[in-house]
Design an enzyme around this catalytic site. Structure first.
Site, PDB file in Angstrom:
ATOM      1  N   SER A 129     -12.795  24.388 -29.609  1.00 38.08           N
ATOM      2  CA  SER A 129     -12.989  23.147 -30.358  1.00 38.08           C
ATOM      3  C   SER A 129     -11.943  23.076 -31.458  1.00 38.08           C
ATOM      4  O   SER A 129     -11.545  24.101 -32.013  1.00 38.08           O
ATOM      5  CB  SER A 129     -14.396  23.132 -30.967  1.00 38.08           C
ATOM      6  OG  SER A 129     -14.403  22.383 -32.167  1.00 38.08           O
ATOM      7  N   ASN A 188      -2.620  -1.847  13.165  1.00 36.67           N
ATOM      8  CA  ASN A 188      -4.075  -1.638  13.097  1.00 36.67           C
ATOM      9  C   ASN A 188      -4.489  -0.327  13.753  1.00 36.67           C
ATOM     10  O   ASN A 188      -5.278   0.435  13.190  1.00 36.67           O
ATOM     11  CB  ASN A 188      -4.807  -2.805  13.772  1.00 36.67           C
ATOM     12  CG  ASN A 188      -4.547  -4.123  13.063  1.00 36.67           C
ATOM     13  OD1 ASN A 188      -3.938  -4.141  12.003  1.00 36.67           O
ATOM     14  ND2 ASN A 188      -5.006  -5.220  13.653  1.00 36.67           N
ATOM     15  N   ASN A 223     -16.217  26.331 -24.969  1.00 38.54           N
ATOM     16  CA  ASN A 223     -16.898  25.277 -24.219  1.00 38.54           C
ATOM     17  C   ASN A 223     -16.668  25.376 -22.711  1.00 38.54           C
ATOM     18  O   ASN A 223     -15.566  25.684 -22.271  1.00 38.54           O
ATOM     19  CB  ASN A 223     -16.426  23.904 -24.709  1.00 38.54           C
ATOM     20  CG  ASN A 223     -16.859  23.645 -26.137  1.00 38.54           C
ATOM     21  OD1 ASN A 223     -17.937  24.067 -26.561  1.00 38.54           O
ATOM     22  ND2 ASN A 223     -16.011  22.959 -26.892  1.00 38.54           N
ATOM     23  N   GLU A 242     -18.278  21.232 -16.917  1.00 43.46           N
ATOM     24  CA  GLU A 242     -18.623  19.848 -17.294  1.00 43.46           C
ATOM     25  C   GLU A 242     -17.798  18.847 -16.496  1.00 43.46           C
ATOM     26  O   GLU A 242     -18.295  17.817 -16.038  1.00 43.46           O
ATOM     27  CB  GLU A 242     -18.386  19.636 -18.791  1.00 43.46           C
ATOM     28  CG  GLU A 242     -19.312  20.454 -19.668  1.00 43.46           C
ATOM     29  CD  GLU A 242     -18.842  20.445 -21.104  1.00 43.46           C
ATOM     30  OE1 GLU A 242     -19.314  19.596 -21.866  1.00 43.46           O
ATOM     31  OE2 GLU A 242     -17.984  21.279 -21.460  1.00 43.46           O
ATOM     32  N   LYS A 298      -8.083   3.480   1.559  1.00 43.92           N
ATOM     33  CA  LYS A 298      -7.381   4.746   1.329  1.00 43.92           C
ATOM     34  C   LYS A 298      -7.512   5.295  -0.091  1.00 43.92           C
ATOM     35  O   LYS A 298      -7.769   6.499  -0.245  1.00 43.92           O
ATOM     36  CB  LYS A 298      -5.917   4.619   1.762  1.00 43.92           C
ATOM     37  CG  LYS A 298      -5.779   4.699   3.287  1.00 43.92           C
ATOM     38  CD  LYS A 298      -4.440   4.281   3.813  1.00 43.92           C
ATOM     39  CE  LYS A 298      -4.235   2.789   3.885  1.00 43.92           C
ATOM     40  NZ  LYS A 298      -5.189   2.066   4.759  1.00 43.92           N
ATOM     41  N   THR A 335     -38.945  25.999 -11.561  1.00 45.60           N
ATOM     42  CA  THR A 335     -39.214  24.668 -11.008  1.00 45.60           C
ATOM     43  C   THR A 335     -39.528  23.801 -12.217  1.00 45.60           C
ATOM     44  O   THR A 335     -40.086  24.297 -13.205  1.00 45.60           O
ATOM     45  CB  THR A 335     -40.400  24.658 -10.022  1.00 45.60           C
ATOM     46  OG1 THR A 335     -41.571  25.058 -10.726  1.00 45.60           O
ATOM     47  CG2 THR A 335     -40.176  25.596  -8.831  1.00 45.60           C
ATOM     48  N   HIS A 336     -39.111  22.569 -12.177  1.00 41.65           N
ATOM     49  CA  HIS A 336     -39.240  21.677 -13.346  1.00 41.65           C
ATOM     50  C   HIS A 336     -38.526  22.269 -14.562  1.00 41.65           C
ATOM     51  O   HIS A 336     -38.882  21.952 -15.692  1.00 41.65           O
ATOM     52  CB  HIS A 336     -40.710  21.411 -13.701  1.00 41.65           C
ATOM     53  CG  HIS A 336     -41.568  21.062 -12.518  1.00 41.65           C
ATOM     54  ND1 HIS A 336     -41.810  19.765 -12.134  1.00 41.65           N
ATOM     55  CD2 HIS A 336     -42.212  21.853 -11.631  1.00 41.65           C
ATOM     56  CE1 HIS A 336     -42.583  19.771 -11.061  1.00 41.65           C
ATOM     57  NE2 HIS A 336     -42.839  21.031 -10.729  1.00 41.65           N
ATOM     58  N   LYS A 366     -16.536  27.879 -31.098  1.00 40.45           N
ATOM     59  CA  LYS A 366     -16.908  27.282 -29.815  1.00 40.45           C
ATOM     60  C   LYS A 366     -16.085  27.800 -28.632  1.00 40.45           C
ATOM     61  O   LYS A 366     -14.870  27.932 -28.716  1.00 40.45           O
ATOM     62  CB  LYS A 366     -16.740  25.750 -29.877  1.00 40.45           C
ATOM     63  CG  LYS A 366     -17.690  25.035 -30.803  1.00 40.45           C
ATOM     64  CD  LYS A 366     -19.163  25.173 -30.439  1.00 40.45           C
ATOM     65  CE  LYS A 366     -19.533  24.430 -29.178  1.00 40.45           C
ATOM     66  NZ  LYS A 366     -19.406  22.974 -29.335  1.00 40.45           N
ATOM     67  N   TYR A 373     -10.028  -5.747  12.713  1.00 37.88           N
ATOM     68  CA  TYR A 373      -9.302  -5.382  11.504  1.00 37.88           C
ATOM     69  C   TYR A 373      -9.267  -6.544  10.528  1.00 37.88           C
ATOM     70  O   TYR A 373      -9.031  -7.694  10.892  1.00 37.88           O
ATOM     71  CB  TYR A 373      -7.862  -4.942  11.833  1.00 37.88           C
ATOM     72  CG  TYR A 373      -7.075  -4.593  10.579  1.00 37.88           C
ATOM     73  CD1 TYR A 373      -7.164  -3.323  10.030  1.00 37.88           C
ATOM     74  CD2 TYR A 373      -6.294  -5.552   9.919  1.00 37.88           C
ATOM     75  CE1 TYR A 373      -6.486  -3.006   8.858  1.00 37.88           C
ATOM     76  CE2 TYR A 373      -5.614  -5.243   8.748  1.00 37.88           C
ATOM     77  CZ  TYR A 373      -5.714  -3.970   8.219  1.00 37.88           C
ATOM     78  OH  TYR A 373      -5.051  -3.660   7.060  1.00 37.88           O
ATOM     79  N   GLN A 401      -7.288  -2.092   3.988  1.00 35.96           N
ATOM     80  CA  GLN A 401      -6.222  -1.352   3.302  1.00 35.96           C
ATOM     81  C   GLN A 401      -6.775  -0.640   2.065  1.00 35.96           C
ATOM     82  O   GLN A 401      -6.248   0.390   1.648  1.00 35.96           O
ATOM     83  CB  GLN A 401      -5.113  -2.328   2.909  1.00 35.96           C
ATOM     84  CG  GLN A 401      -3.974  -1.692   2.149  1.00 35.96           C
ATOM     85  CD  GLN A 401      -2.809  -2.649   1.992  1.00 35.96           C
ATOM     86  OE1 GLN A 401      -2.155  -3.009   2.960  1.00 35.96           O
ATOM     87  NE2 GLN A 401      -2.555  -3.078   0.759  1.00 35.96           N
ATOM     88  N   SER A 439       0.831  -1.208   0.000  1.00 30.33           N
ATOM     89  CA  SER A 439       0.000   0.000   0.000  1.00 30.33           C
ATOM     90  C   SER A 439       0.863   1.256   0.000  1.00 30.33           C
ATOM     91  O   SER A 439       0.358   2.366  -0.008  1.00 30.33           O
ATOM     92  CB  SER A 439      -0.956   0.008   1.197  1.00 30.33           C
ATOM     93  OG  SER A 439      -0.241  -0.100   2.419  1.00 30.33           O
TER      94      SER A 439
HETATM   95  N1  ARG Z   1      -1.116  -1.616   5.150  1.00 29.96           N
HETATM   96  C1  ARG Z   1      -2.139  -1.872   6.097  1.00 29.96           C
HETATM   97  C2  ARG Z   1      -3.391  -1.036   5.841  1.00 29.96           C
HETATM   98  O1  ARG Z   1      -3.296  -0.030   5.200  1.00 29.96           O
HETATM   99  C3  ARG Z   1      -1.661  -1.550   7.475  1.00 29.96           C
HETATM  100  C4  ARG Z   1      -2.312  -2.361   8.546  1.00 29.96           C
HETATM  101  C5  ARG Z   1      -1.887  -3.776   8.423  1.00 29.96           C
HETATM  102  N2  ARG Z   1      -2.294  -4.549   9.562  1.00 29.96           N
HETATM  103  C6  ARG Z   1      -2.187  -5.837   9.564  1.00 29.96           C
HETATM  104  N3  ARG Z   1      -2.602  -6.457  10.621  1.00 29.96           N
HETATM  105  N4  ARG Z   1      -1.725  -6.513   8.528  1.00 29.96           N
HETATM  106  O2  ARG Z   1      -4.488  -1.382   6.282  1.00 29.96           O
END
Ligand code: ARG
Length: 481
Positions: A300, A133, A308, A313, A348, A178-179, A306, A340, A345, A46
């Site tokens: 364009s 964790n 745009n 958009e 993110k 409205t509408h 044009k 956990y 992971q 990660s």
């Molecule tokens: N790379 C992991 C994550 O983003 C970190 C936590 C990993 N924990 C574990 N028990 N393997 O979630």
């Protein structure tokens, strides 16, 4: 060279540089008799997306080390060596000089391994009473807390952009729809204030969501807490959290704060997308209500005339990503047994993407709002089309004592007569009006025409000029420039 789903190479370009302990990752203990398959490393890493947590990770580690010293689990000297070295590692990360080693999986292990590489056994003590964790949860909470503050500032900037238009556009009357059919006339600042209200609610949601983000998870360790005598409140205080989370099982699994954040960002996306759509329509030849700044438009390659509205958009389009990210997070979490699970992971990329997208959308919205020009002549030239004053006429009759249903019916018939003659209501002669409603007299013309119609409003929150004026003053006193 093969790459993984995030485009990172499947093998680290650098050999491990640890000080002799035979592991290819600090999380693989002596129980392992084989190092990880390189496909597993590539699949499981990660670092390619959690590297951006490094400042918060280091800040969290320093607070943790200081707490460990206070409770006697580290010496003062060990803690200051750890803190000093972590600061150096931070500088290397700032300068993009810390080598990425994919077998180290994530930012937490990179920072810890860098520490161990530099100070050996003292570095090996940092992870006392801590698990990745709780570490990852705390890092994200700190990162999200800062990012929410930035969102709030940018929202305030956008509110100011709309507020800045209010005086300038005060005398312009626009149709309210409205509408998407012409409904009633409103002052242009009534529109701008409507957006200020929407973004004010967004800011309330940001502040409210921040409360649940702002709880410290560090110290719940992996799942059950720790047998070591840590002081969680002290860590929380050092990291400026409002409180500590109460249940280690819950905390280890909790991603509510991320789903909630993604929702808050989705509502902002929805507001920006609706605004973008409205101004795209308004900028067409058909509406010709607004001229967008050319600096935010594109041309364009084939049609030379044009101009745009791509920025708008794209704002509309990018909002889909933000809402998609909310779905991703909801689905990611929904079937997980406590606590956990490594699935988490995957939280993110959608979270970061939502923030990055909203940051970009807000950064582009503010100058567009500031730099666009209402096409006042074009708006005024068609303002008497669409019978924007019909409801005002009906309410005038109600004020004269007529039941609403009857007045509604009669005004409908009067509008029909005006349509037949292709004239606005104010140009109908009194006899024609009287044919439909004998109660009408000359004074009815005081409420006809969009100017008169706007002036006739009185209710709180309406487009009555005094109401709009009060709202502008209210927001001027609230928003800091
Ligand atoms: N790379 C992991 C994550 O983003 C970190 C936590 C990993 N924990 C574990 N028990 N393997 O979630």
């Amino acid at each position: 060279m093969t790459t993984n789903t995030y485009g990172v190479p499947t093998r680290s370009p650098l050999p491990l540089t640890n000080d002799g302990i035979e592991v290819n990752s600090p999380s693989r203990s002596g129980v392992f008799q084989a190092s990880a398959d390189e496909r597993m490393e590539a699949f499981g890493e990660s670092i390619s997306f959690d590297r951006r947590l490094y400042r918060h990770d280091i800040q969290g580690s320093i607070a943790h080390a200081e707490m460990l010293a206070e409770v006697g689990l580290l010496s003062k000297e060990e803690t200051s060596l750890i803190s000093k070295t972590l600061r150096e590692i931070e500088e290397e990360l700032d300068a993009n000089q810390l080598p990425i080693r994919f077998e180290l999986e994530d930012i937490h292990m990179h920072v810890e391994q860098a520490l161990i590489d530099r100070i050996g056994d003292t570095g090996r003590k940092l992870h006392t009473a801590r698990s990745r964790n709780d570490q990852v949860s705390t890092d994200i909470r700190m990162w999200v807390r800062d990012a929410l503050d930035e969102i709030d500032q940018k929202l305030e900037g956008l509110q100011n952009a709309f507020l800045g238009r209010c005086e300038k556009d005060f005398d312009t009357i626009l149709p309210a729809y409205t509408h998407l059919q012409r409904a009633q006339p409103v002052l242009a600042p009534h529109y701008w204030l409507a957006y200020i209200e929407k973004f004010a609610r967004d800011r309330e949601r940001v502040a409210d969501c921040r409360k649940r983000v702002n709880r410290c998870s560090l110290g719940v360790a992996a799942v059950a807490g720790t047998t070591l005598p840590i002081d969680r409140s002290l860590t929380a205080e050092k990291l400026h959290f409002e409180s500590v989370t109460a249940n280690s099982l819950d905390t280890s699994s909790d991603r509510d704060f991320m789903m909630e954040t993604a929702f808050v960002l989705s509502v902002i996306a929805s507001h920006l997308s609706g605004w973008a759509e409205e101004w795209i329509l308004w900028s067409t030849v058909e509406f010709n209500f607004i001229k967008l700044p050319q600096t935010f438009c594109t041309g364009s390659s084939i049609m030379p005339q044009k101009v745009n509205p791509d920025a708008l958009e794209l704002s509309r389009g990018k909002s889909a990503r933000v809402m998609g990210n909310l779905q991703t997070l909801m689905l990611l979490v929904k079937n997980l047994p406590m606590a956990y699970n490594r699935d988490l992971q995957e939280d993110k990329p959608p979270l970061f993407d939502s923030f990055d997208t909203i940051f970009a959308m807000l950064d582009i919205a503010t100058p567009i709002v500031e730099g666009s020009e209402l096409q006042t002549e074009s708006i005024a030239s068609r303002l008497e089309e669409g019978y924007l004053d019909a409801t005002t006429l009906m309410e005038w009759m109600i004020k004269k004592g007529m039941p609403q249903r009857r007045a509604h019916h009669l005004v409908g018939a009067i509008v029909g007569a005006a349509m037949e003659r292709k004239v606005p209501l104010k140009d109908l002669p009194l006899e024609t009006l009287k044919e439909h409603a004998p109660e009408l007299d000359e004074s009815v013309y005081e409420c006809l025409g969009t100017q008169n119609a706007v002036a006739a409003f009185v209710s709180y929150g309406s487009t009555a000029p005094t109401q709009v004026r009060n709202q502008i003053d209210h927001w001027k006193s609230i928003l800091k420039k």
